[in-house]
Design an enzyme around this catalytic site. Structure first.
Site, PDB file in Angstrom:
ATOM      1  N   SER A 157       0.857  -1.182   0.000  1.00  0.00           N
ATOM      2  CA  SER A 157       0.000   0.000   0.000  1.00  0.00           C
ATOM      3  C   SER A 157       0.890   1.228   0.000  1.00  0.00           C
ATOM      4  O   SER A 157       2.081   1.141   0.354  1.00  0.00           O
ATOM      5  CB  SER A 157      -0.879  -0.008   1.260  1.00  0.00           C
ATOM      6  OG  SER A 157      -1.432   1.256   1.529  1.00  0.00           O
ATOM      7  N   TYR A 170      -2.014  -0.952  10.409  1.00  0.00           N
ATOM      8  CA  TYR A 170      -2.011  -1.163   8.956  1.00  0.00           C
ATOM      9  C   TYR A 170      -0.705  -0.662   8.342  1.00  0.00           C
ATOM     10  O   TYR A 170      -0.058  -1.367   7.549  1.00  0.00           O
ATOM     11  CB  TYR A 170      -3.204  -0.436   8.340  1.00  0.00           C
ATOM     12  CG  TYR A 170      -3.343  -0.599   6.852  1.00  0.00           C
ATOM     13  CD1 TYR A 170      -3.879  -1.764   6.307  1.00  0.00           C
ATOM     14  CD2 TYR A 170      -2.948   0.408   5.972  1.00  0.00           C
ATOM     15  CE1 TYR A 170      -4.023  -1.918   4.933  1.00  0.00           C
ATOM     16  CE2 TYR A 170      -3.080   0.259   4.606  1.00  0.00           C
ATOM     17  CZ  TYR A 170      -3.624  -0.906   4.093  1.00  0.00           C
ATOM     18  OH  TYR A 170      -3.747  -1.054   2.733  1.00  0.00           O
TER      19      TYR A 170
END
Length: 264
Positions: A157, A170
């Site tokens: 990401s 995350y």
């Protein structure tokens, strides 16, 4: 490899994945589903792995429209025994996996917030899937990839390259995945390639809360030079590239598929 031994590509044949066997975790929806479609359309046999058998069956039916071989294989990537069984199933039904895409990931509401709000249980739940799960798949796939001279693609990401507020578990998991990719590339070279994709904000069911909030969606678009969310298929293209002979000199790399987010 000498210059004389370097591949000579016949484009677009360099993107042909005929004869390859691909495993895509988190393959029943969103980015994973799009990547499974992309690999199947390029000629690979594809196992789109998810925890739910009915979801996997739905995607395998779609992939059959390309004439692709598929199989139904399920796994919770946070369960190492589950992962090992999954790869055994794929190897038995389709042959040794030569392409593995670690796409399974979570970012639940309970893991969002400031450090005083998110406890270590929330941190562990995210990292057990996003990072430990990816390593479990790399471990289970190692013998297959080494035997086939295959390719591993980790889906990280922009949160693996820059910080994002209120997403600490995350961001930690995705930074870890970028680092894991580099280490795998070093250990597996020259026979197996390991690379990483770093998508920005993609319009999937997992981002419906963002796309449905016009103020928040507008702030994301404003921060993104291409001024929009990505379609999942726009991440699938780079994944097919990394899996293909066209990327034969790429290993340990992270490709940002983020509409320019990290260019600022």
């Amino acid at each position: 490899m000498s210059d004389d031994d370097a591949p000579r590509f016949d484009f677009p044949g360099a993107f042909d994945l005929s004869g390859e066997v691909a495993v895509v975790t988190g393959g029943s929806r969103g980015i994973g589903r799009a990547i499974a479609h992309g690999l199947a359309s390029a000629g690979a046999a594809v196992a789109p792995v998810s925890r739910t058998e009915s979801d996997v069956e739905e995607v395998t039916a779609e992939l059959g429209e390309y004439g692709a071989e598929t199989c139904v294989a399920t796994a919770d990537v946070a369960d190492e025994a589950d992962v090992l069984d999954c790869f055994d199933t794929v190897a038995a039904e389709l042959g040794r996996p030569s392409v593995v895409v670690n796409n399974a990931g979570v970012n639940p509401e309970a893991a969002l917030g400031t450090p005083d709000r998110v406890d270590t249980d929330g941190f562990d739940k995210v990292n057990n899937v996003n990072l430990r799960g990816a390593y479990a798949c790399a471990h289970a796939a190692a013998d297959h990839l080494e035997a086939t001279g295959g390719s591993l693609v980790n889906v990280a990401s922009v949160g693996g390259l820059v910080g994002l507020p209120r997403q600490h578990p995350y961001v930690a998991s995705k930074h870890g995945l970028v680092g894991l990719t580099k280490s795998l590339a070093l250990d597996w070279a020259p026979d197996v390639r390991a690379n990483c994709l770093a998508p920005g904000y993609v319009a999937t069911d997992l981002t419906e809360d963002l796309t449905g909030n016009e103020e928040l969606a507008a702030s994301i678009r404003e921060r993104t030079p291409l001024d929009r969310f990505a379609d999942p298929a726009e991440v699938a293209g780079p994944a097919v590239f990394l899996a293909s002979p066209a990327a034969s000199y790429l290993t340990g790399a992270t490709i940002s598929v983020d509409g320019g987010w990290t260019a600022r």
